[in-house]
Design a protein around this motif. Structure first.
Motif, PDB file in Angstrom:
ATOM      1  N   TRP A 174      78.970 -38.941 -14.694  1.00 22.01           N
ATOM      2  CA  TRP A 174      78.467 -38.267 -13.490  1.00 22.01           C
ATOM      3  C   TRP A 174      77.129 -38.838 -13.027  1.00 22.01           C
ATOM      4  N   ASN A 175      76.182 -38.937 -13.965  1.00 23.47           N
ATOM      5  CA  ASN A 175      74.846 -39.374 -13.550  1.00 23.47           C
ATOM      6  C   ASN A 175      74.844 -40.770 -12.951  1.00 23.47           C
ATOM      7  N   GLU A 176      75.764 -41.592 -13.401  1.00 18.00           N
ATOM      8  CA  GLU A 176      75.806 -42.962 -12.895  1.00 18.00           C
ATOM      9  C   GLU A 176      76.493 -43.071 -11.542  1.00 18.00           C
ATOM     10  N   VAL A 177      77.317 -42.109 -11.181  1.00 13.99           N
ATOM     11  CA  VAL A 177      78.110 -42.278  -9.946  1.00 13.99           C
ATOM     12  C   VAL A 177      77.909 -41.163  -8.918  1.00 13.99           C
ATOM     13  N   LYS A 178      77.100 -40.169  -9.241  1.00 13.76           N
ATOM     14  CA  LYS A 178      77.055 -38.995  -8.358  1.00 13.76           C
ATOM     15  C   LYS A 178      76.598 -39.329  -6.941  1.00 13.76           C
ATOM     16  N   ASP A 179      75.839 -40.422  -6.784  1.00 11.93           N
ATOM     17  CA  ASP A 179      75.377 -40.785  -5.437  1.00 11.93           C
ATOM     18  C   ASP A 179      76.295 -41.765  -4.730  1.00 11.93           C
ATOM     19  N   ARG A 180      77.376 -42.122  -5.363  1.00 13.92           N
ATOM     20  CA  ARG A 180      78.290 -43.048  -4.694  1.00 13.92           C
ATOM     21  C   ARG A 180      79.753 -42.689  -4.947  1.00 13.92           C
ATOM     22  N   LEU A 181      80.018 -41.406  -4.827  1.00 13.75           N
ATOM     23  CA  LEU A 181      81.379 -40.934  -5.103  1.00 13.75           C
ATOM     24  C   LEU A 181      82.410 -41.514  -4.144  1.00 13.75           C
ATOM     25  N   ASN A 182      81.948 -41.883  -2.948  1.00 14.19           N
ATOM     26  CA  ASN A 182      82.911 -42.404  -1.970  1.00 14.19           C
ATOM     27  C   ASN A 182      83.022 -43.927  -1.995  1.00 14.19           C
ATOM     28  N   SER A 183      82.302 -44.547  -2.918  1.00 17.97           N
ATOM     29  CA  SER A 183      82.428 -46.007  -3.053  1.00 17.97           C
ATOM     30  C   SER A 183      83.685 -46.333  -3.848  1.00 17.97           C
ATOM     31  N   SER A 184      84.114 -47.583  -3.711  1.00 16.75           N
ATOM     32  CA  SER A 184      85.338 -47.998  -4.403  1.00 16.75           C
ATOM     33  C   SER A 184      85.140 -47.975  -5.919  1.00 16.75           C
ATOM     34  N   ALA A 185      86.144 -47.472  -6.615  1.00 11.77           N
ATOM     35  CA  ALA A 185      86.110 -47.462  -8.080  1.00 11.77           C
ATOM     36  C   ALA A 185      86.078 -48.878  -8.634  1.00 11.77           C
ATOM     37  N   LEU A 186      86.587 -49.814  -7.858  1.00 11.68           N
ATOM     38  CA  LEU A 186      86.670 -51.192  -8.351  1.00 11.68           C
ATOM     39  C   LEU A 186      85.300 -51.856  -8.403  1.00 11.68           C
ATOM     40  N   GLY A 187      84.289 -51.217  -7.790  1.00  5.13           N
ATOM     41  CA  GLY A 187      82.932 -51.757  -7.838  1.00  5.13           C
ATOM     42  C   GLY A 187      82.169 -51.341  -9.090  1.00  5.13           C
ATOM     43  N   LEU A 188      82.781 -50.541  -9.933  1.00  7.85           N
ATOM     44  CA  LEU A 188      82.110 -50.115 -11.172  1.00  7.85           C
ATOM     45  C   LEU A 188      82.249 -51.199 -12.240  1.00  7.85           C
ATOM     46  N   SER A 189      81.371 -51.136 -13.247  1.00 12.81           N
ATOM     47  CA  SER A 189      81.497 -52.077 -14.372  1.00 12.81           C
ATOM     48  C   SER A 189      82.752 -51.704 -15.170  1.00 12.81           C
ATOM     49  N   GLY A 190      83.145 -52.615 -16.058  1.00 10.19           N
ATOM     50  CA  GLY A 190      84.342 -52.356 -16.863  1.00 10.19           C
ATOM     51  C   GLY A 190      84.244 -51.069 -17.666  1.00 10.19           C
ATOM     52  N   GLY A 191      83.102 -50.883 -18.316  1.00  8.00           N
ATOM     53  CA  GLY A 191      82.921 -49.678 -19.126  1.00  8.00           C
ATOM     54  C   GLY A 191      82.937 -48.419 -18.273  1.00  8.00           C
TER      55      GLY A 191
END
Ligand SMILES: Nc1ncnc2c1ncn2[C@@H]1O[C@H](COP(=O)(O)OP(=O)(O)OP(=O)(O)O)[C@@H](O)[C@H]1O
Ligand SMILES: [Mg+2]
Length: 291
Positions: A174-191
């Motif tokens: 949550w803390n790592e993504v709460k400000d970009r919930l509408n961004s593509s999941a594919l932009g996240l790191s592998g972990g």
């Protein structure tokens, strides 16, 4: 659970199941059933399985009980049937036309999961799966987590928002993504993508989470995050994890089952399997002498 009847044993048993006593009698090879049926979340009872309509069995008369609220590791050399067994637990192997359970029964909370009236889609809501290669959908972070809930017909935005937040928190993302919930999941790191897949799996509140080498594509830091997460999730879910990493099995699991050539060689407390196994083959494998 799998059916909606109130008398359905899976529904009836959907109450907290007592954890098995750690002090249960030590398991002996070939009779690896130290967990009493009433303490078992999953009972695997003489299961044989074939991918060629019964001509050859890749799992051979497997029997053991998997406890509720614990982490159980499946280990063994490549090709010994770990993933096959994992996929039997939520009937993912149904997708292979020629596959067949040739003997035995798998019961989850007492319900025979291969019974004719069990809907595999309903079963998979209760028995979620996380794969080796993280596989988020090409959608936003939010929509990945909301996916299963939307399929269940949940449309209320506030309810979805709440469930998405809770699942991301439970998956330690949550803390790592709460400000970009509408961004593509594919932009996240592998972990992060793997933790997102875990969030997606737990969003529908399964009882059991199956993990097939969930860290094998991750670096040591991302692996450590997932291992911490597994420790936290075990309070809420029964977890079955396949791993080739012996240190990982010792770190995350309570019990370990060692397989070789489709047979269950030994099943016991993880500390026993790695510290004082009963069977030489187990000892050779865990000490790296083969496999
Ligand atoms: N879809 C399939 N169709 C036919 N045979 C299969 C299929 N999937 C697996 N097998 C075979 O079943 C056996 C067990 O495979 P499985 O993938 O369960 O092993 P595993 O223990 O998970 O191995 P690994 O550690 O390499 O992932 C192997 O001989 C494999 O070739
Ligand atoms: Mg495998």
């Amino acid at each position: 659970m799998v059916t909606t009847s109130p008398s359905d044993p899976m529904t009836e048993l959907a109450t907290p199941v007592e954890s098995p006593a750690k002090a249960s009698p030590s398991t002996k090879a070939n009779n690896p059933n130290p967990i009493a049926e009433q303490d078992a979340m999953i009972e695997i009872d003489d299961v044989s399985f074939s991918y060629d309509m019964g001509k050859t069995n890749v799992l051979k008369n497997i029997s053991f009980n998997i406890p509720a609220g614990k982490v159980t590791a499946l280990i063994g050399p490549s090709g010994c049937g770990k993933s096959t067994l994992l996929r039997c637990l939520n009937r993912m192997n149904d997708l292979v036309d020629t596959s067949k359970v040739t003997t035995g029964q798998i019961r989850i909370m007492g319900q025979d999961i291969n019974a004719h009236d069990v809907d595999p889609i309903e079963l998979r809501k209760q028995v979620g799966m996380v794969f080796q290669k993280y596989n988020p959908f090409p959608k936003s972070i939010y929509e990945n987590v909301a996916y299963g809930l939307r399929i269940q017909g949940i449309k209320n935005k506030a309810r979805l928002d709440e469930a998405v937040e809770k699942s991301l928190q439970r998956a330690a993302l949550w803390n790592e993504v709460k400000d970009r919930l509408n961004s593509s999941a594919l932009g996240l790191s592998g972990g992060q993508q793997q933790r997102l897949c875990i969030a997606r799996t737990i969003a529908v509140n399964p009882r059991i989470v199956l993990m097939d080498e969930p860290c094998s594509a991750l670096d040591p830091i991302a692996t450590a995050r997932i291992e911490e997460l597994i420790a936290e999730l075990q309070e809420e879910f029964t977890i079955v994890i396949v791993t080739h990493n012996m240190q990982q099995a010792t770190r995350v699991s309570d019990r370990t089952a060692f397989f070789y050539l489709g047979e269950l060689i030994e099943y016991d407390d993880t500390t026993t399997i790695f510290g004082n196994p009963s069977v030489t083959q187990t000892e050779d494998y865990v000490s790296g002498r083969f496999g």
